[in-house]
Write an enzyme that holds these catalytic residues in place. Structure first.
Site, mmCIF file in Angstrom:
data_model
loop_
_atom_site.group_PDB
_atom_site.id
_atom_site.type_symbol
_atom_site.label_atom_id
_atom_site.label_comp_id
_atom_site.label_asym_id
_atom_site.label_seq_id
_atom_site.Cartn_x
_atom_site.Cartn_y
_atom_site.Cartn_z
ATOM 1 N N TYR A 152 2.771 -9.410 11.423
ATOM 2 C CA TYR A 152 3.362 -9.910 10.175
ATOM 3 C C TYR A 152 4.693 -10.618 10.500
ATOM 4 O O TYR A 152 5.471 -10.139 11.324
ATOM 5 C CB TYR A 152 3.578 -8.721 9.228
ATOM 6 C CG TYR A 152 4.437 -9.049 8.050
ATOM 7 C CD1 TYR A 152 4.093 -10.086 7.179
ATOM 8 C CD2 TYR A 152 5.613 -8.359 7.803
ATOM 9 C CE1 TYR A 152 4.892 -10.409 6.103
ATOM 10 C CE2 TYR A 152 6.426 -8.669 6.717
ATOM 11 C CZ TYR A 152 6.054 -9.703 5.880
ATOM 12 O OH TYR A 152 6.856 -10.023 4.814
ATOM 13 N N LYS A 202 0.967 -2.744 -0.178
ATOM 14 C CA LYS A 202 -0.326 -3.445 -0.210
ATOM 15 C C LYS A 202 -1.409 -2.541 -0.822
ATOM 16 O O LYS A 202 -1.278 -2.121 -1.937
ATOM 17 C CB LYS A 202 -0.695 -3.912 1.200
ATOM 18 C CG LYS A 202 0.469 -4.515 1.982
ATOM 19 C CD LYS A 202 0.991 -5.774 1.340
ATOM 20 C CE LYS A 202 1.989 -6.462 2.244
ATOM 21 N NZ LYS A 202 3.236 -6.834 1.626
ATOM 22 N N ARG A 217 18.992 10.690 -1.317
ATOM 23 C CA ARG A 217 18.725 9.838 -0.150
ATOM 24 C C ARG A 217 17.960 10.597 0.931
ATOM 25 O O ARG A 217 17.267 10.011 1.771
ATOM 26 C CB ARG A 217 20.023 9.267 0.415
ATOM 27 C CG ARG A 217 19.746 8.212 1.439
ATOM 28 C CD ARG A 217 20.918 7.527 2.133
ATOM 29 N NE ARG A 217 22.228 7.692 1.608
ATOM 30 C CZ ARG A 217 23.123 8.574 2.066
ATOM 31 N NH1 ARG A 217 22.817 9.400 3.042
ATOM 32 N NH2 ARG A 217 24.323 8.630 1.551
ATOM 33 N N ASP A 249 0.429 -0.840 13.345
ATOM 34 C CA ASP A 249 0.533 -1.176 11.925
ATOM 35 C C ASP A 249 -0.886 -1.188 11.354
ATOM 36 O O ASP A 249 -1.710 -2.025 11.721
ATOM 37 C CB ASP A 249 1.211 -2.544 11.760
ATOM 38 C CG ASP A 249 1.446 -2.905 10.299
ATOM 39 O OD1 ASP A 249 0.672 -2.456 9.431
ATOM 40 O OD2 ASP A 249 2.388 -3.677 10.025
HETATM 41 C C1 LIG Z 1 0.754 -6.067 8.165
HETATM 42 C C2 LIG Z 1 2.048 -5.938 7.421
HETATM 43 N N1 LIG Z 1 2.940 -5.018 7.820
HETATM 44 C C3 LIG Z 1 4.120 -4.873 7.181
HETATM 45 C C4 LIG Z 1 4.466 -5.670 6.116
HETATM 46 C C5 LIG Z 1 5.800 -5.480 5.460
HETATM 47 O O1 LIG Z 1 5.690 -4.721 4.310
HETATM 48 P P1 LIG Z 1 6.677 -4.789 3.046
HETATM 49 O O2 LIG Z 1 6.486 -6.122 2.426
HETATM 50 O O3 LIG Z 1 6.253 -3.642 2.210
HETATM 51 O O4 LIG Z 1 8.073 -4.631 3.578
HETATM 52 C C6 LIG Z 1 3.562 -6.627 5.650
HETATM 53 C C7 LIG Z 1 3.905 -7.467 4.493
HETATM 54 O O5 LIG Z 1 3.200 -8.398 4.157
HETATM 55 C C8 LIG Z 1 2.324 -6.772 6.326
HETATM 56 O O6 LIG Z 1 1.406 -7.682 5.960
#
Ligand SMILES: Cc1ncc(COP(=O)(O)O)c(C=O)c1O
Length: 397
Positions: free
Chosen positions: A115, A212, A62, A187
């Site tokens: 998101y 992604k 962990r 982000d």
């Molecule tokens: C811009 C963005 N940040 C964070 C996330 C969250 O990521 P995860 O699905 O890997 O938890 C997403 C998911 O679509 C996203 O589009």
């Protein structure tokens, strides 16, 4: 690696060689996956020293694995940050970065367009622990300044924002954050470090969903936080590993492998996105196209200032309502109806009922997240095949 100074190398070379150590035992060029939950020691003295941090070594799965450390080194090098901590998903990384900095009673200023899961994290979880959130249009620096209070600790921005692809000026936000002593978190999932490096524009912390483009093949979940060594080690690693959102060694291996081809894939994602955006712009059944790479986009110049490319996601409004949207999506053959983005295959979705359900009705109304608003994540397929699939589906409405 033999005498390699990564600071002198270019992105594509770092993507291949960064954090990649041949196996010291066998010479295998691809480092093994250290698929273990625990570690054994030669004797109890060494066990005590490693477990109490008096001697370097591995404590428990962990905490981290060697495969995770290799992935973190590669991501930190690509993003131009001092250190990185990987997590089991993008949401785990975003939650960790915020939890690592916040105390009850603190306040966060956040982009209105983020998101849906991030919106949900602030609204449904952090708010229960006494953290206050104000959502603002981060394209408007006056509104951002006006939202800052005495207890504000974080300025949180996603640029381009998911799903409207609005661009926030990173330099301006970094100046505001500095002036008010806030931590500026960005982000960078949509651009990846290949197209944008927020730290260079003054961000303190960068977060990613590695699910992604970074992994790129739609076969795993992962996340990353990049920032100063001190923050990653003290504020993030020690307290937040207690949440247990550990990334598995096998997932680290997949993301490391994916990152090696990130530059090639991003170029093709972008080429397809530009062709799709132009096709949609010329389509009489389309009301509006949102893609910062289009010259007609009002933020095209700002995008060029801070991004080296425009990414693979295009959003658009079609003429009509839910019936037309459904007909378009249901008639696609090659393109999959799915949430997520950044996969090698093209994915399409309706944010209002899929990825962005938890966004407030006011913000949905303000940004036009209606039933006729569609987001497409362009894959790396042949461009003509994608356009033909879209075209035959449009002919049905
Ligand atoms: C811009 C963005 N940040 C964070 C996330 C969250 O990521 P995860 O699905 O890997 O938890 C997403 C998911 O679509 C996203 O589009």
């Amino acid at each position: 690696m033999k005498n390699v100074d990564f600071s002198k190398l270019n992105f594509e070379t770092i993507a291949v060689h960064g954090g990649a150590e041949p196996c010291p035992v066998t010479g295998a060029i691809v480092s093994p996956i250290y698929q273990t939950s625990t570690y054994t020691y030669e004797n109890t003295d060494i066990a005590e020293k490693i477990q109490t941090g008096k001697m370097p070594g591995f404590k428990y799965g962990r905490d981290h694995s060697k495969t995770e450390i290799e992935l973190e080194e590669k991501i930190a090098l690509l993003e131009g940050g001092e250190a990185c901590k990987a997590f089991a998903s993008g949401m785990a990384a975003i939650a960790a970065a915020n939890i690592g900095l916040l105390n009850a009673g603190d306040h966060v200023v956040c982009s209105e367009i983020v998101y849906g899961g991030t919106f949900g994290l602030f609204k449904k979880l952090l708010s229960r622990y006494g953290v206050e959130i104000t959502y603002v249009d981060t394209n408007d620096s006056n509104k951002v300044e006006a939202a800052i209070k005495k207890n504000t600790k974080i300025l949180y921005v996603e640029t381009p924002g998911n799903p409207t692809l609005g661009i926030t000026d990173l330099e301006t936000m970094a100046e505001i954050a500095k002036l008010h002593n806030l931590k500026f978190i960005v982000d960078n999932t949509f651009m990846t470090p290949y197209f944008q490096n927020p730290l260079k524009f003054g961000a303190d912390i960068v977060v990613h969903s590695a699910t992604k483009y970074m992994s790129g093949h739609g076969d795993c979940l992962g996340g990353a936080v990049i920032g100063k060594k001190d923050f990653i080690q003290k504020a993030l690693h020690d307290p937040v590993t207690k949440l247990g959102a550990t990334i598995s060694p096998f997932t680290c291996f997949l993301i490391k492998r994916g990152l090696q081809t990130l530059p090639l894939r991003m170029e093709k994602h972008q080429q397809n996105a530009m062709s799709v955006a132009k096709y949609l712009e010329d389509n009489p059944k389309v009301e509006k196209v949102l893609y910062p790479g289009l010259k007609s986009n009002s933020q095209h110049e700002l995008a060029k200032k801070q991004m080296r490319g425009f990414g693979g996601v295009v959003s658009f409004h079609i003429k009509g309502g839910l019936a037309e949207t459904k007909k378009l999506l249901d008639n696609l053959n090659l393109i999959h109806i799915a949430v997520s983005l950044g996969d090698v295959g093209t994915l399409i979705e309706i944010p209002s009922t899929m990825t962005h359900q938890s966004v407030s009705p006011e913000i949905k109304a303000k940004y036009g997240l209606t039933d006729s608003f569609i987001r497409i994540s362009c894959g790396i397929e042949n461009t003509d095949d994608l356009l033909n699939d879209l075209d035959q589906a449009f002919s049905k409405i």
